[in-house]
Motif scaffolding. Structure first.
Motif, mmCIF file in Angstrom:
data_model
loop_
_atom_site.group_PDB
_atom_site.id
_atom_site.type_symbol
_atom_site.label_atom_id
_atom_site.label_comp_id
_atom_site.label_asym_id
_atom_site.label_seq_id
_atom_site.Cartn_x
_atom_site.Cartn_y
_atom_site.Cartn_z
ATOM 1 N N THR A 123 0.808 -1.213 0.000
ATOM 2 C CA THR A 123 0.000 0.000 0.000
ATOM 3 C C THR A 123 0.841 1.263 0.000
ATOM 4 O O THR A 123 0.345 2.346 -0.285
ATOM 5 C CB THR A 123 -0.917 0.015 1.226
ATOM 6 O OG1 THR A 123 -0.106 0.039 2.413
ATOM 7 C CG2 THR A 123 -1.810 -1.227 1.252
ATOM 8 N N GLY A 124 2.105 1.135 0.372
ATOM 9 C CA GLY A 124 2.966 2.312 0.407
ATOM 10 C C GLY A 124 2.763 3.184 1.624
ATOM 11 O O GLY A 124 3.301 4.299 1.683
ATOM 12 N N GLU A 125 2.026 2.696 2.601
ATOM 13 C CA GLU A 125 1.856 3.469 3.826
ATOM 14 C C GLU A 125 1.729 2.549 5.042
ATOM 15 O O GLU A 125 1.472 1.361 4.928
ATOM 16 C CB GLU A 125 0.646 4.413 3.740
ATOM 17 C CG GLU A 125 -0.649 3.786 3.410
ATOM 18 C CD GLU A 125 -1.803 4.782 3.335
ATOM 19 O OE1 GLU A 125 -1.596 5.935 2.911
ATOM 20 O OE2 GLU A 125 -2.917 4.380 3.713
ATOM 21 N N GLN A 126 1.968 3.124 6.190
ATOM 22 C CA GLN A 126 1.830 2.426 7.453
ATOM 23 C C GLN A 126 1.017 3.297 8.400
ATOM 24 O O GLN A 126 0.772 4.479 8.126
ATOM 25 C CB GLN A 126 3.198 2.122 8.057
ATOM 26 C CG GLN A 126 4.056 3.347 8.341
ATOM 27 C CD GLN A 126 5.403 2.980 8.945
ATOM 28 O OE1 GLN A 126 5.448 2.474 10.051
ATOM 29 N NE2 GLN A 126 6.484 3.253 8.213
ATOM 30 N N ARG A 127 0.598 2.692 9.501
ATOM 31 C CA ARG A 127 -0.207 3.412 10.480
ATOM 32 C C ARG A 127 0.688 3.948 11.593
ATOM 33 O O ARG A 127 1.639 3.304 12.020
ATOM 34 C CB ARG A 127 -1.263 2.510 11.092
ATOM 35 C CG ARG A 127 -2.271 1.978 10.112
ATOM 36 C CD ARG A 127 -3.076 3.082 9.476
ATOM 37 N NE ARG A 127 -3.816 3.852 10.472
ATOM 38 C CZ ARG A 127 -4.518 4.949 10.190
ATOM 39 N NH1 ARG A 127 -4.567 5.400 8.940
ATOM 40 N NH2 ARG A 127 -5.171 5.587 11.129
ATOM 41 N N PHE A 128 0.350 5.137 12.063
ATOM 42 C CA PHE A 128 1.039 5.753 13.194
ATOM 43 C C PHE A 128 0.029 5.978 14.306
ATOM 44 O O PHE A 128 -1.071 6.506 14.066
ATOM 45 C CB PHE A 128 1.676 7.079 12.798
ATOM 46 C CG PHE A 128 2.147 7.901 13.973
ATOM 47 C CD1 PHE A 128 3.272 7.521 14.698
ATOM 48 C CD2 PHE A 128 1.457 9.048 14.369
ATOM 49 C CE1 PHE A 128 3.700 8.262 15.784
ATOM 50 C CE2 PHE A 128 1.877 9.799 15.454
ATOM 51 C CZ PHE A 128 3.005 9.409 16.164
ATOM 52 N N GLN A 129 0.361 5.546 15.517
ATOM 53 C CA GLN A 129 -0.489 5.756 16.695
ATOM 54 C C GLN A 129 0.310 6.506 17.747
ATOM 55 O O GLN A 129 1.490 6.215 17.969
ATOM 56 C CB GLN A 129 -0.947 4.429 17.295
ATOM 57 C CG GLN A 129 -1.836 3.597 16.421
ATOM 58 C CD GLN A 129 -2.125 2.247 17.044
ATOM 59 O OE1 GLN A 129 -1.500 1.862 18.035
ATOM 60 N NE2 GLN A 129 -3.073 1.519 16.480
ATOM 61 N N PHE A 130 -0.361 7.428 18.381
ATOM 62 C CA PHE A 130 0.263 8.159 19.487
ATOM 63 C C PHE A 130 -0.724 8.200 20.647
ATOM 64 O O PHE A 130 -1.916 8.475 20.466
ATOM 65 C CB PHE A 130 0.616 9.588 19.064
ATOM 66 C CG PHE A 130 0.974 10.487 20.222
ATOM 67 C CD1 PHE A 130 2.166 10.324 20.915
ATOM 68 C CD2 PHE A 130 0.101 11.497 20.644
ATOM 69 C CE1 PHE A 130 2.498 11.145 21.978
ATOM 70 C CE2 PHE A 130 0.421 12.323 21.695
ATOM 71 C CZ PHE A 130 1.625 12.149 22.372
ATOM 72 N N SER A 131 -0.247 7.887 21.845
ATOM 73 C CA SER A 131 -1.085 8.003 23.037
ATOM 74 C C SER A 131 -0.293 8.679 24.137
ATOM 75 O O SER A 131 0.924 8.479 24.258
ATOM 76 C CB SER A 131 -1.570 6.622 23.504
ATOM 77 O OG SER A 131 -0.474 5.804 23.863
ATOM 78 N N PHE A 132 -0.981 9.480 24.899
ATOM 79 C CA PHE A 132 -0.354 10.236 25.987
ATOM 80 C C PHE A 132 -1.327 10.293 27.150
ATOM 81 O O PHE A 132 -2.507 10.622 26.994
ATOM 82 C CB PHE A 132 -0.020 11.653 25.516
ATOM 83 C CG PHE A 132 0.509 12.560 26.604
ATOM 84 C CD1 PHE A 132 1.869 12.691 26.821
ATOM 85 C CD2 PHE A 132 -0.357 13.288 27.423
ATOM 86 C CE1 PHE A 132 2.373 13.528 27.810
ATOM 87 C CE2 PHE A 132 0.126 14.118 28.426
ATOM 88 C CZ PHE A 132 1.495 14.236 28.620
ATOM 89 N N LEU A 133 -0.834 9.945 28.341
ATOM 90 C CA LEU A 133 -1.592 10.126 29.575
ATOM 91 C C LEU A 133 -0.688 10.860 30.558
ATOM 92 O O LEU A 133 0.409 10.385 30.873
ATOM 93 C CB LEU A 133 -2.005 8.794 30.186
ATOM 94 C CG LEU A 133 -3.263 8.116 29.651
ATOM 95 C CD1 LEU A 133 -3.496 6.809 30.386
ATOM 96 C CD2 LEU A 133 -4.483 9.011 29.776
ATOM 97 N N GLY A 134 -1.141 11.999 31.032
ATOM 98 C CA GLY A 134 -0.341 12.772 31.966
ATOM 99 C C GLY A 134 -1.191 13.335 33.088
ATOM 100 O O GLY A 134 -2.405 13.541 32.931
ATOM 101 N N THR A 135 -0.560 13.561 34.224
ATOM 102 C CA THR A 135 -1.251 14.113 35.391
ATOM 103 C C THR A 135 -0.429 15.239 35.985
ATOM 104 O O THR A 135 0.789 15.098 36.178
ATOM 105 C CB THR A 135 -1.483 13.030 36.450
ATOM 106 O OG1 THR A 135 -2.383 12.046 35.944
ATOM 107 C CG2 THR A 135 -2.100 13.627 37.716
ATOM 108 N N TRP A 136 -1.102 16.338 36.252
ATOM 109 C CA TRP A 136 -0.537 17.408 37.072
ATOM 110 C C TRP A 136 -1.201 17.314 38.435
ATOM 111 O O TRP A 136 -2.411 17.431 38.561
ATOM 112 C CB TRP A 136 -0.791 18.782 36.460
ATOM 113 C CG TRP A 136 -0.468 19.901 37.411
ATOM 114 C CD1 TRP A 136 0.730 20.169 37.988
ATOM 115 C CD2 TRP A 136 -1.385 20.898 37.913
ATOM 116 N NE1 TRP A 136 0.637 21.261 38.810
ATOM 117 C CE2 TRP A 136 -0.640 21.734 38.790
ATOM 118 C CE3 TRP A 136 -2.735 21.165 37.711
ATOM 119 C CZ2 TRP A 136 -1.230 22.812 39.452
ATOM 120 C CZ3 TRP A 136 -3.319 22.234 38.366
ATOM 121 C CH2 TRP A 136 -2.559 23.049 39.230
ATOM 122 N N THR A 137 -0.414 17.044 39.460
ATOM 123 C CA THR A 137 -0.929 16.936 40.820
ATOM 124 C C THR A 137 -0.722 18.262 41.525
ATOM 125 O O THR A 137 0.414 18.676 41.764
ATOM 126 C CB THR A 137 -0.222 15.810 41.591
ATOM 127 O OG1 THR A 137 -0.419 14.571 40.906
ATOM 128 C CG2 THR A 137 -0.783 15.692 42.999
#
Length: 1013
Positions: A837-851
Motif C-alpha cells: 500500500t505504500g503506507e503504514q499506520r502511526f499511533q500516538f497516546s499520551f496520559l499525563g497528570t498534574w498533581t
C-alpha cells in the motif's frame, strides 16, 4: 425512531463488563486503537451494541462516562514486556506505586495498586466488574493473582464509586477485564538485564471453545512464572547503605570489611550502659551515682569490640546491611482457572468462574540486630573479655551496688541489678553468625463464582451470582533470635554466649539462641448479588432519545480474616522479624442500591444525566447504616465536544486489621525531639522531655536519646472505628474534532477529599513526637501521654523493651487534586517496507497528570498541621498513605509505527522532579540531597506477526540504562562524588533510592512468542 432495548440485549453491568462470561470481547489491535488512552466510553459491547462502562451497572446504547476513565489495552502489556500486572499499572500517572517486586524492606512479596496515592486499601480492584480476592487482614488485593496473559483491558476510574460497587472505592476503581479465548493460545516470555541477572521466565496457555451447538462457551487457562533474586550488593549504587545527614554527619557509607577503602566498623558491637544509677530519681547524674565515663580509654556506655574480647570507644560505627537485602524478590507462581457460560433456555444463561493461584515469594534481610537492655552475669562473660574490659564491668557492678544502696537510704526501691556480680547493660549485637534473616511466603488462593442471568419480560433483565474467595498464606522465618535464650546466655541460666567481638559465637551458641518462627493468614470473602436492570418500557424524554434506564439490586458481603502467629511471635520473644499478637475478626453488610440514566437527544446535541445511591447496613456497631450517592452530567452541544462532570459521596468501612488487629511491634523512621539541639536550649521542650521520662543530663543528646534512625512502637487495631467518607468532584472536556480525524483529547480536573480517615494515632510515631514536643507541649495531652512512662529511665530513649502503643483512629484527613490530560491520535504515514500500500499506520497516546495537592492531615484537632506531598519526597511523606515521591508532573506516552506485520513501538515515561519534605534540615550542607531531578525512561519494542498464528516480540526497557549513580568514597568512607540525584541518603526508602518508583535493574531485554491456532 426510539431504540428499543430488547430482552436479549438488556444484560446487567456485571455480565456485560465480564466479556468472558456473556459477551464477545472487543477486537484488539485495530489500527487506530492506542495501547493506552483516556476514554469516555471504555466498556464491552454486546451483539446489540449495548455498553456497560466501569463505574455503572446500567447497559445503554452509546453510554459514555461522566467520570474520567483511562484504558490500558491488551497491546500495552504485550509491548511493554510486562508479565506481572504491576509493571504496567504503576507506570500510569494516576497511580503512586505500592509494593512491587523490588520492595524488600518494606515489602511482603505482593504487588498492590495505590490510586492517586490515597492508599491501597482505598482503591477498589475488580475483575470483570466484580470483586477479586484479597490476601490479608487489610483486605488488599495482590495483583500477582490476576492472569496478565488473558487481559483484554484495564479501566482506571477516578473518584469514589461506593454508590455502584460498595465500600472501598474512595479514590477510584481499577477494573481488569479478561477476554474470551477461541481455539488454543500458547505464550512464553524470557527477560534478563544487560548485566546478565534478574532473570524472569513465563509460560502460559489457554483453550477456549463453544459447545452444545453454540449454546455454551468455555475457557480454561494455566500459567507458570519464575523470577530470580537480585541482591542490592549486585548493583554498585545500592551495595553500601548511605546515611548520616539526620545526625548532622557528612553523607557517609557505614560498611563492614567490604568498604572500598578499608574497615571502619565491626559487624558485631555491644554497648555497656553505666547510666542506670540515678539513685535520687531526679533525672540527673549526681556525684557518686556512677554515671561518669570509666578510664582506660573505654567508654562503658558505648563500647565496640573489633577484636574478640577487646573493647574500644564507639565512633559512630554502623553495620552495612545493604548488600544482603533483595533488590528483586525471587518469585514462583502457578495460575490455573477457567470460566464458562451456558444457555439453559429462553435466553437464560448460567455462568461460572474459578481460579487458583499458588504464589511463593522470598524476602531477605541482613542478620538480626539484637538491641535492648540485658542482665549480665560477670562470671559468665569473664572468659570472653580481656582483663581491662572485665575490670570495667566490675567497676560498673560496684557503682550499681552503691547506687542501689543510696536509693534504699533515700526510701526508694533498690536497683534490679544491685547484687554484686550482675550488671544491667544496653546491648547492640548484630548476629552475623546466623546468616540472613529469610522469610518464605507461600500463598494459596482460590475463587469460585456461579450465577444466572436472563430476561424478565421485554424490557428487563436480571443477574444474580454468588462468589466465594479464600486466601491462605504460610510464612516461615529463619534467622530469628530468641530474646529469652539470648538473655539466658548472658545471665548464666542458659548456654553461655560470647557476643564480645565479630564471629565469636560458636555453632553451638548460635543453635542455643536462634529460633524458627512461623505465622499464617487466612482471608475469605463472600458476595451474593442480585440486580434487575432495564428501561421504563419505551419511555424517553424526546422521540430521538433512548429510553430512561435503571438498575436496582441488593448485595450481601461477608469478610473474615485472621493472622495466626506461632507462640514465639505472639509472645514477643522473637528478635529479627517483627513480633505480633493474633488477629481474628469478621463482619458483614447488607446493601440496597439503585442507578438511573436519563439520556436526552435534541438535534445534534445530547445530554446525559446519571444518578446512583446505595444504603449499606453493617454489622459493625460503630458504622451501622450509611448512605452513598453520586450524580453526573454529560453535555455535547456538537458531536466534537463533550463537557462532563460528576460528584460522588463514598465510604470505606474499616477492615479486619484496623478493627481487630493484635498489637505488633514496628520500627518506623522517626526523630525524637528530646535528642535535638532545641531540646537543650528551649525551656518548654526541655521541661516536657524531663516530665515524660528523659533524664535531665540526656536532654538534647542525640547519641543517648536516639540510638538509630528508627524508633519502635506497638501498633494495634481499634474495634470502635467508624467509616471513612470521601467527596470527589471531577469536571472535564472531551474533544474529538472531525476536522482532525483520529484525534481525541480529554482534560479532566479531579478533587478528592477523605474525612474521618483511619490512620495510626497521632499520625504515627514520628508525627506524634513532633506534635507533642513542638506543638502541644502539654504533659496531660493524649499525644504526650503516649510517651510518658515509655522511655528508658537511664537514657530517656524509646526502646524495644517498653515501646509506646499506637492504635488506629478516625483522626486524619486526605486530599488530592489535579488535572489529567489524555491525547490519542492515529493516522497514515506514506512509507512502508512490508506492505504494497505504500503506507503504514502511526499511533500516538499520551496520559499525563498534574498533581496540585496531595496533602495529609494526621490529626483533625490540628488542621493547620498539614503534610503537603505534591512535588515532595522524604521521610515525612513516606509515613503518609502517599508513601512514595509524588511528582507534580508525571506522564507515559507511546509511539507505534505499524507497517504490515511489523510494529515498532517507543514508550517514553516521565517523572517530574521532587523536593525534600523536611524544611528543618538542609541536606546539602551534609553532602545530601534536597531535590530529585526529573526522570525519564525510554523503552523500545519490535513485534512481528510471522503469520496468522505466530507473533514474535522483542524489546528493551530503560534503553539508556538510567540508574542511580555509583558513589565514590574517600579513604574514610565519605562520599566525595554523587553522579546523580537518584542516589539518596537518609531520605531513601531502601537501596539508597525508591526502587518502586525509579528503575533499579537497568537496561533490560525481553523476548516473547505467542502462538494461536
Amino acid at each position: 425512531m426510539t431504540n428499543r432495548l430488547n430482552k436479549a440485549a438488556l444484560l446487567t453491568g456485571t455480565i456485560i463488563a465480564g466479556a468472558v462470561v456473556a459477551t464477545p470481547a472487543m477486537a484488539q489491535g485495530a489500527p487506530d486503537e492506542p495501547a493506552i488512552e483516556a476514554s469516555q466510553d471504555a466498556g464491552v459491547a454486546n451483539e446489540e451494541g449495548l455498553i456497560v462502562v466501569t463505574g455503572s451497572r446500567i447497559a445503554r446504547r452509546d453510554l459514555e462516562s461522566a467520570a474520567p476513565i483511562a484504558v490500558v489495552n491488551e497491546e500495552e502489556f504485550e509491548l511493554s514486556g510486562a508479565v506481572n500486572v504491576e509493571n504496567v499499572i504503576n507506570t500510569l500517572p494516576q497511580v503512586v506505586p505500592g509494593f512491587t517486586s523490588n520492595s524488600n524492606n518494606p515489602g511482603n512479596g505482593t504487588a498492590s495498586v495505590n490510586l492517586r496515592g490515597l492508599g491501597e486499601t482505598r482503591t477498589m480492584v475488580l475483575v470483570n466488574g466484580r470483586r477479586w480476592m484479597f490476601y490479608d487482614t487489610n483486605q488488599t488485593v495482590d495483583l500477582n493473582t490476576i492472569p496478565q496473559f488473558l487481559l483484554d483491558s484495564v479501566d482506571v476510574v477516578t473518584g469514589g464509586a461506593s454508590a455502584v460497587y460498595g465500600s472501598d472505592a474512595l479514590s477510584g476503581v481499577v477494573n481488569f477485564r479478561l477476554r474470551d479465548v477461541e481455539g488454543v493460545e500458547l505464550g512464553g516470555q524470557y527477560s534478563i538485564t544487560e548485566r546478565g541477572d534478574a532473570r524472569r521466565f513465563e509460560v502460559s496457555g489457554a483453550i477456549g471453545t463453544a459447545f452444545a451447538d453454540g449454546r455454551g462457551n468455555a475457557t480454561v487457562y494455566a500459567g507458570y512464572y519464575n523470577r530470580d533474586s537480585l541482591f542490592q550488593g549486585d548493583r554498585d549504587f545500592s551495595a553500601f547503605a548511605l546515611g548520616g545527614e539526620s545526625t548532622d554527619d557528612p553523607l557517609q557509607q557505614f560498611g563492614s570489611s567490604t568498604v572500598p577503602f578499608g574497615r571502619i566498623n565491626t559487624p558485631g558491637s555491644i554497648g555497656i550502659s553505666a547510666t542506670a544509677n540515678d539513685a535520687n530519681d531526679n533525672g540527673q547524674c549526681d556525684p557518686g551515682e556512677g554515671c561518669a565515663v570509666l578510664g582506660q580509654g573505654l567508654v562503658i556506655d558505648d563500647a565496640v569490640f573489633d577484636n574478640a574480647g577487646v573493647g574500644r570507644a564507639r565512633t559512630g560505627d554502623l553495620y552495612n546491611y545493604a548488600p544482603v537485602n533483595y533488590l528483586q524478590l525471587p518469585q514462583e507462581r502457578y495460575l490455573l482457572g477457567g470460566y464458562a457460560d451456558y444457555e439453559i433456555g429462553n435466553g437464560h444463561r448460567a455462568y461460572a468462574e474459578v481460579s487458583y493461584v499458588n504464589n511463593r515469594v522470598d524476602a531477605a534481610l541482613a542478620a538480626t540486630p539484637v538491641t535492648g537492655t540485658f542482665n549480665i552475669d560477670l562470671a559468665t562473660i569473664q572468659p570472653f573479655v580481656d582483663a581491662a574490659t572485665f575490670a570495667a564491668f566490675q567497676e560498673l557492678d560496684q557503682r550499681e551496688a552503691d547506687a542501689s544502696a543510696q536509693r534504699v537510704a533515700n526510701g526508694l526501691d533498690p536497683l534490679a541489678s544491685a547484687e554484686l556480680g550482675t550488671v544491667s547493660t544496653f546491648v547492640q549485637r548484630r548476629i552475623v553468625e546466623t546468616g540472613l534473616r529469610e522469610n518464605l511466603d507461600e500463598r494459596n488462593a482460590f475463587r469460585v463464582l456461579g450465577g444466572l442471568t436472563g430476561p424478565i419480560g421485554e424490557y428487563l433483565n436480571y443477574d444474580a451470582y454468588y462468589m466465594y474467595a479464600r486466601t491462605r498464606n504460610a510464612q516461615v522465618q529463619n534467622g530469628n533470635i530468641s530474646r529469652s535464650a539470648f538473655q539466658a546466655g548472658l545471665d548464666g541460666t542458659g548456654t553461655p554466649i560470647n557476643i564480645f567481638g565479630p564471629n565469636t559465637l560458636t555453632p553451638e551458641q548460635v543453635d542455643a539462641i536462634t529460633i524458627r518462627a512461623q505465622n499464617g493468614d487466612i482471608s475469605a470473602l463472600q458476595v451474593a448479588s442480585a440486580v434487575v436492570s432495564g428501561t421504563l418500557g419505551d419511555f424517553a424524554i424526546t422521540a430521538e432519545s433512548d429510553p430512561i434506564a435503571f438498575a436496582v439490586g441488593t448485595e450481601y458481603r461477608k469478610v473474615s480474616s485472621q493472622f495466626i502467629p506461632d507462640t514465639a511471635l505472639a509472645s514477643g520473644d522473637v528478635i529479627g522479624f517483627n513480633a505480633g499478637e493474633p488477629t481474628q475478626g469478621e463482619y458483614d453488610v447488607k446493601e440496597f442500591f439503585a442507578e438511573l440514566a436519563i439520556p436526552v437527544r435534541f438535534g445534534s446535541a445530547t445530554l446525559d444525566l446519571t444518578g446512583a445511591a446505595r444504603y449499606s447496613d453493617y454489622s459493625l456497631d460503630a458504622v451501622g447504616g450509611v448512605w452513598t450517592y453520586a450524580g453526573g452530567v454529560e453535555f455535547s452541544p456538537i458531536r466534537d465536544v463533550t463537557i462532563r462532570g460528576q460528584y460522588q459521596r463514598a465510604i470505606r468501612a474499616p477492615n479486619v486489621g484496623e478493627l481487630f488487629g493484635g498489637s505488633s511491634i514496628g520500627f518506623p523512621a522517626a526523630t525524637d525531639p528530646c535528642g535535638q539541639d532545641a531540646a537543650a536550649t528551649d525551656a518548654t521542650i526541655r521541661a516536657l522531655c524531663i516530665a515524660t521520662g528523659v533524664p535531665s543530663g540526656s536532654v538534647g543528646d542525640a547519641d543517648t536519646i536516639q540510638l538509630n534512625t528508627q524508633i519502635p512502637g506497638l501498633f494495634g487495631g481499634n474495634p470502635n472505628l467508624e467509616e471513612e467518607t470521601s467527596d470527589s468532584y471531577t469536571a472535564g472536556i472531551v474533544l474529538q474534532p472531525r476536522f482532525i480525524p483520529g484525534l481525541s483529547v480529554t482534560v479532566d480536573y479531579f478533587d478528592i477529599t477523605i474525612e474521618n480517615a483511619i490512620s495510626t494515632f497521632g499520625g504515627g510515631v514520628n508525627n506524634a513526637l513532633r506534635l507533642c514536643y513542638n506543638q502541644v507541649q502539654d504533659i496531660n495531652d493524649p499525644l504526650c501521654q503516649a510517651f510518658d512512662g515509655f522511655r528508658d529511665p537511664t537514657t530517656g530513649a524509646i526502646t524495644v523493651d517498653n515501646p509506646p502503643l499506637f492504635l488506629q483512629a478516625n483522626a486524619a484527613s486526605l486530599k488530592t487534586s489535579g488535572v489529567d490530560l489524555g491525547v490519542s491520535y492515529g493516522t497514515a504515514i506514506p512509507f512502508s517496507l512490508f506492505t504494497d500500500t505504500g503506507e503504514q499506520r502511526f499511533q500516538f497516546s499520551f496520559l499525563g497528570t498534574w498533581t496540585d495537592t496531595a496533602s495529609f492531615t494526621p490529626v483533625a484537632a490540628f488542621p493547620d498541621e498539614v503534610t503537603e506531598c505534591a512535588g515532595k519526597f522524604g521521610t515525612t511523606c513516606s509515613a503518609t498513605p502517599f508513601g512514595q515521591p509524588v511528582p507534580e508532573y508525571k506522564w507515559t506516552s507511546r509511539f507505534n509505527f505499524i507497517d504490515g506485520p511489523m510494529t515498532t513501538s517507543i514508550r517514553w515515561r516521565h517523572i517530574g522532579s521532587v523536593q525534600d519534605d523536611d524544611p528543618s534540615t538542609d541536606y546539602t550542607a551534609f553532602n545530601g540531597i534536597e531535590e530529585i531531578d526529573a526522570y525519564d525512561l525510554v523503552d523500545v519494542t519490535f513485534s512481528f506477526a510471522a503469520n496468522e498464528m505466530l507473533t514474535l516480540t522483542a524489546g528493551v526497557s530503560n534503553l539508556f540504562d538510567t540508574l542511580p549513580g555509583n558513589p565514590e568514597f574517600d579513604a574514610n568512607g565519605i562520599v566525595t562524588n554523587r553522579p546523580n540525584s537518584l542516589l539518596l541518603g537518609d531520605n531513601q526508602e531502601q537501596a539508597n533510592t525508591y526502587p518502586s518508583v525509579y528503575d533499579v535493574l537497568g537496561r533490560d531485554y525481553f523476548v516473547s512468542a505467542t502462538l494461536k491456532f
